[in-house]
Motif scaffolding. Structure first.
Motif, PDB file in Angstrom:
ATOM      1  N   SER A   1      18.780 -10.834  -4.880  1.00 17.30           N
ATOM      2  CA  SER A   1      19.174  -9.707  -4.037  1.00 17.30           C
ATOM      3  C   SER A   1      17.954  -8.862  -3.700  1.00 17.30           C
ATOM      4  CB  SER A   1      20.229  -8.858  -4.759  1.00 17.30           C
ATOM      5  OG  SER A   1      20.567  -7.729  -4.001  1.00 17.30           O
ATOM      6  N   LEU A   2      17.433  -9.033  -2.481  1.00 19.76           N
ATOM      7  CA  LEU A   2      16.277  -8.270  -2.035  1.00 19.76           C
ATOM      8  C   LEU A   2      16.744  -7.046  -1.250  1.00 19.76           C
ATOM      9  CD1 LEU A   2      14.080 -11.308  -0.947  1.00 19.76           C
ATOM     10  CD2 LEU A   2      13.872  -9.972  -3.058  1.00 19.76           C
ATOM     11  N   ALA A   3      15.822  -6.381  -0.573  1.00 15.20           N
ATOM     12  CA  ALA A   3      16.168  -5.193   0.202  1.00 15.20           C
ATOM     13  C   ALA A   3      17.165  -5.545   1.306  1.00 15.20           C
ATOM     14  CB  ALA A   3      14.904  -4.577   0.798  1.00 15.20           C
TER      15      ALA A   3
ATOM     16  N   LEU B   1       8.575 -12.901  -6.720  1.00 15.11           N
ATOM     17  CA  LEU B   1       9.141 -12.108  -5.629  1.00 15.11           C
ATOM     18  C   LEU B   1      10.274 -11.247  -6.177  1.00 15.11           C
ATOM     19  CD1 LEU B   1       9.670 -11.371  -2.630  1.00 15.11           C
ATOM     20  CD2 LEU B   1      11.128 -13.412  -2.502  1.00 15.11           C
ATOM     21  N   ASP B   2      10.109  -9.931  -6.074  1.00 14.81           N
ATOM     22  CA  ASP B   2      11.156  -8.992  -6.484  1.00 14.81           C
ATOM     23  C   ASP B   2      10.872  -7.665  -5.799  1.00 14.81           C
ATOM     24  OD1 ASP B   2      12.802  -7.068  -8.093  1.00 14.81           O
ATOM     25  OD2 ASP B   2      13.181  -8.867  -9.289  1.00 14.81           O
ATOM     26  N   ASP B   3      11.910  -7.027  -5.266  1.00 16.36           N
ATOM     27  CA  ASP B   3      11.686  -5.771  -4.554  1.00 16.36           C
ATOM     28  C   ASP B   3      11.662  -4.557  -5.478  1.00 16.36           C
ATOM     29  OD1 ASP B   3      14.388  -6.030  -5.091  1.00 16.36           O
ATOM     30  OD2 ASP B   3      15.028  -4.956  -3.292  1.00 16.36           O
ATOM     31  N   HIS B   4      11.719  -4.791  -6.787  1.00 12.35           N
ATOM     32  CA  HIS B   4      11.596  -3.701  -7.758  1.00 12.35           C
ATOM     33  C   HIS B   4      10.245  -3.816  -8.468  1.00 12.35           C
ATOM     34  CE1 HIS B   4      16.012  -3.895  -7.230  1.00 12.35           C
ATOM     35  NE2 HIS B   4      15.919  -2.586  -7.364  1.00 12.35           N
ATOM     36  N   ALA B   5       9.374  -2.842  -8.240  1.00  6.62           N
ATOM     37  CA  ALA B   5       8.016  -2.897  -8.771  1.00  6.62           C
ATOM     38  C   ALA B   5       7.990  -2.954 -10.297  1.00  6.62           C
ATOM     39  CB  ALA B   5       7.216  -1.685  -8.283  1.00  6.62           C
ATOM     40  N   LEU B   6       8.885  -2.218 -10.949  1.00  9.04           N
ATOM     41  CA  LEU B   6       8.901  -2.214 -12.415  1.00  9.04           C
ATOM     42  C   LEU B   6       9.254  -3.592 -12.970  1.00  9.04           C
ATOM     43  CD1 LEU B   6      10.571   1.209 -13.311  1.00  9.04           C
ATOM     44  CD2 LEU B   6       8.208   0.513 -13.711  1.00  9.04           C
TER      45      LEU B   6
ATOM     46  N   VAL C   1      -0.400 -16.450  -9.606  1.00 10.85           N
ATOM     47  CA  VAL C   1      -1.195 -16.566  -8.380  1.00 10.85           C
ATOM     48  C   VAL C   1      -0.920 -15.427  -7.404  1.00 10.85           C
ATOM     49  CG1 VAL C   1      -1.373 -19.061  -8.595  1.00 10.85           C
ATOM     50  CG2 VAL C   1       0.509 -18.078  -7.286  1.00 10.85           C
ATOM     51  N   GLY C   2       0.167 -14.692  -7.612  1.00  9.83           N
ATOM     52  CA  GLY C   2       0.463 -13.573  -6.728  1.00  9.83           C
ATOM     53  C   GLY C   2       1.883 -13.082  -6.894  1.00  9.83           C
ATOM     54  N   SER C   3       2.143 -11.883  -6.386  1.00  9.66           N
ATOM     55  CA  SER C   3       3.487 -11.308  -6.435  1.00  9.66           C
ATOM     56  C   SER C   3       3.696 -10.421  -5.222  1.00  9.66           C
ATOM     57  CB  SER C   3       3.682 -10.498  -7.723  1.00  9.66           C
ATOM     58  OG  SER C   3       2.790  -9.397  -7.763  1.00  9.66           O
ATOM     59  N   HIS C   4       4.942 -10.361  -4.761  1.00 13.30           N
ATOM     60  CA  HIS C   4       5.266  -9.548  -3.587  1.00 13.30           C
ATOM     61  C   HIS C   4       6.653  -8.933  -3.747  1.00 13.30           C
ATOM     62  CE1 HIS C   4       1.816 -10.520  -1.049  1.00 13.30           C
ATOM     63  NE2 HIS C   4       1.887 -11.752  -1.531  1.00 13.30           N
ATOM     64  N   GLY C   5       6.902  -7.885  -2.960  1.00 14.83           N
ATOM     65  CA  GLY C   5       8.180  -7.200  -3.004  1.00 14.83           C
ATOM     66  C   GLY C   5       9.097  -7.549  -1.853  1.00 14.83           C
ATOM     67  N   SER C   6       8.634  -8.370  -0.910  1.00 16.48           N
ATOM     68  CA  SER C   6       9.465  -8.803   0.212  1.00 16.48           C
ATOM     69  C   SER C   6       9.149 -10.256   0.542  1.00 16.48           C
ATOM     70  CB  SER C   6       9.245  -7.915   1.442  1.00 16.48           C
ATOM     71  OG  SER C   6       7.898  -7.950   1.851  1.00 16.48           O
ATOM     72  N   SER C   7      10.069 -10.905   1.244  1.00 17.20           N
ATOM     73  CA  SER C   7       9.971 -12.355   1.419  1.00 17.20           C
ATOM     74  C   SER C   7       8.892 -12.803   2.402  1.00 17.20           C
ATOM     75  CB  SER C   7      11.324 -12.912   1.865  1.00 17.20           C
ATOM     76  OG  SER C   7      11.688 -12.413   3.139  1.00 17.20           O
ATOM     77  N   GLN C   8       8.609 -12.011   3.432  1.00 14.76           N
ATOM     78  CA  GLN C   8       7.662 -12.467   4.451  1.00 14.76           C
ATOM     79  C   GLN C   8       6.256 -12.692   3.897  1.00 14.76           C
ATOM     80  OE1 GLN C   8       7.878 -10.299   8.115  1.00 14.76           O
ATOM     81  NE2 GLN C   8       6.198 -11.407   9.079  1.00 14.76           N
ATOM     82  N   PRO C   9       5.643 -11.704   3.226  1.00 13.01           N
ATOM     83  CA  PRO C   9       4.321 -11.970   2.645  1.00 13.01           C
ATOM     84  C   PRO C   9       4.372 -13.000   1.522  1.00 13.01           C
ATOM     85  CG  PRO C   9       5.123  -9.810   1.972  1.00 13.01           C
ATOM     86  CD  PRO C   9       6.044 -10.293   3.040  1.00 13.01           C
ATOM     87  N   PHE C  10       5.505 -13.077   0.840  1.00 13.79           N
ATOM     88  CA  PHE C  10       5.659 -14.077  -0.222  1.00 13.79           C
ATOM     89  C   PHE C  10       5.606 -15.483   0.363  1.00 13.79           C
ATOM     90  CE2 PHE C  10       8.367 -16.750  -2.972  1.00 13.79           C
ATOM     91  CZ  PHE C  10       7.720 -16.573  -4.186  1.00 13.79           C
TER      92      PHE C  10
ATOM     93  N   LEU D   1       8.096 -27.484  -4.831  1.00 11.51           N
ATOM     94  CA  LEU D   1       8.149 -26.184  -5.499  1.00 11.51           C
ATOM     95  C   LEU D   1       9.391 -26.068  -6.374  1.00 11.51           C
ATOM     96  CD1 LEU D   1       6.942 -23.246  -5.680  1.00 11.51           C
ATOM     97  CD2 LEU D   1       8.498 -22.673  -3.789  1.00 11.51           C
ATOM     98  N   ARG D   2       9.208 -25.608  -7.615  1.00 11.21           N
ATOM     99  CA  ARG D   2      10.349 -25.324  -8.485  1.00 11.21           C
ATOM    100  C   ARG D   2      10.753 -23.870  -8.285  1.00 11.21           C
ATOM    101  NH1 ARG D   2       6.482 -29.377 -10.052  1.00 11.21           N
ATOM    102  NH2 ARG D   2       7.389 -30.711 -11.662  1.00 11.21           N
ATOM    103  N   ILE D   3      12.020 -23.645  -8.033  1.00  9.18           N
ATOM    104  CA  ILE D   3      12.506 -22.299  -7.735  1.00  9.18           C
ATOM    105  C   ILE D   3      13.407 -21.806  -8.862  1.00  9.18           C
ATOM    106  CG2 ILE D   3      13.803 -20.865  -6.124  1.00  9.18           C
ATOM    107  CD1 ILE D   3      13.117 -22.939  -3.955  1.00  9.18           C
ATOM    108  N   LEU D   4      12.994 -20.705  -9.476  1.00  7.71           N
ATOM    109  CA  LEU D   4      13.790 -20.052 -10.513  1.00  7.71           C
ATOM    110  C   LEU D   4      14.242 -18.696  -9.992  1.00  7.71           C
ATOM    111  CD1 LEU D   4      11.864 -20.684 -13.863  1.00  7.71           C
ATOM    112  CD2 LEU D   4      14.238 -21.302 -13.373  1.00  7.71           C
ATOM    113  N   VAL D   5      15.529 -18.453 -10.031  1.00  9.33           N
ATOM    114  CA  VAL D   5      16.059 -17.159  -9.614  1.00  9.33           C
ATOM    115  C   VAL D   5      16.197 -16.272 -10.844  1.00  9.33           C
ATOM    116  CG1 VAL D   5      17.977 -15.939  -8.534  1.00  9.33           C
ATOM    117  CG2 VAL D   5      17.290 -18.196  -7.684  1.00  9.33           C
ATOM    118  N   VAL D   6      15.640 -15.069 -10.763  1.00  6.03           N
ATOM    119  CA  VAL D   6      15.755 -14.080 -11.834  1.00  6.03           C
ATOM    120  C   VAL D   6      16.486 -12.883 -11.234  1.00  6.03           C
ATOM    121  CG1 VAL D   6      14.530 -12.658 -13.509  1.00  6.03           C
ATOM    122  CG2 VAL D   6      13.588 -14.874 -12.843  1.00  6.03           C
ATOM    123  N   SER D   7      17.722 -12.659 -11.658  1.00  5.07           N
ATOM    124  CA  SER D   7      18.527 -11.645 -10.981  1.00  5.07           C
ATOM    125  C   SER D   7      19.535 -10.992 -11.918  1.00  5.07           C
ATOM    126  CB  SER D   7      19.270 -12.280  -9.796  1.00  5.07           C
ATOM    127  OG  SER D   7      20.045 -11.322  -9.115  1.00  5.07           O
TER     128      SER D   7
END
Length: 218
Positions: free
Chosen positions: A64-66, A15-20, A38-47, A86-92
């Protein structure tokens, strides 16, 4: 790249709001045969909908999302409640000790700064998959010290007012202080909290207000 210490494949969602950033992470992770994207999204709801629909081992999420999306701390709490395994890793890019401290307290299993080498994401996945916490080198010792406890009562008054949207001039008028005094108190508080800009402070709003009791009374 580090040699992994777990067996089998690991299912990763991003999950990251920056496509690059997303494309770069995916390209790097896909080089590892044991990692299945398994998948990727740019916003939290579909994620979150994706996590509810399929099994995921590790979630790589930005803090930090939109502006119109949920904040990182609240998202982590929701994910931990809905998916305890679920293991949660923050990349920021926001990697101050106060930010990392707030994320870990919310339930994150690790933090990778975007300024680190891409291979560190692989090492972080390996760490959380084997029950360990991952943090950037040099941050562990500083996390034991709560920056909130360093603030004076007047510095905390200024921070609370900034969080309420008041300007330095408005704060000075409210407390009958000079502009120079309020500006100095704000600068000192930001330095103690390892914060550089107002937007960084506002991203920590919920955590800071919840930590009100940790500020010395005098």
């Amino acid at each position: 790249m580090s040699a992994r210490t777990y067996t089998g494949s690991v299912r990763v969602a991003l999950l990251d709001d920056h496509a690059l950033v997303l494309k770069g992470l995916i390209a790097h992770l896909e080089k590892i045969p044991s990692i299945l994207i398994v998948g990727s999204h740019g916003s939290s709801q579909p994620f979150r909908a994706m996590l509810a629909a399929m099994p995921v081992d590790v979630a790589l999420i930005d803090y930090s999302l939109a502006m119109d999306d949920i904040d990182g701390v609240a998202l982590i709490k929701l994910l931990r409640a809905a998916h305890p395994a679920l293991r949660i890793l923050v990349v920021s890019a926001h990697g101050s000790r106060l930010v990392i401290r707030s994320l870990l307290q919310a339930g994150a299993h690790g933090f990778v700064a975007k300024s680190q080498e891409p291979d560190e994401v692989i090492r972080a996945i390996d760490a959380v998959m084997t029950g360990r916490e991952y943090l950037p080198p040099g941050t562990v010792s500083g996390l034991a010290d709560n920056p909130m406890a360093r603030l004076s009562p007047r510095e905390w008054e200024v921070i609370r007012c900034v969080l309420e949207g008041l300007s330095v001039t408005q704060i000075a008028n409210k407390f009958n202080r000079s502009l120079k005094t309020v500006s100095t108190q704000k600068t000192a508080a930001y330095r103690k909290l390892d914060i550089g800009k107002d937007n960084e402070l506002h991203m920590l709003r919920a955590y800071l207000l919840a930590s009100d009791s940790e500020v010395p009374l005098k």
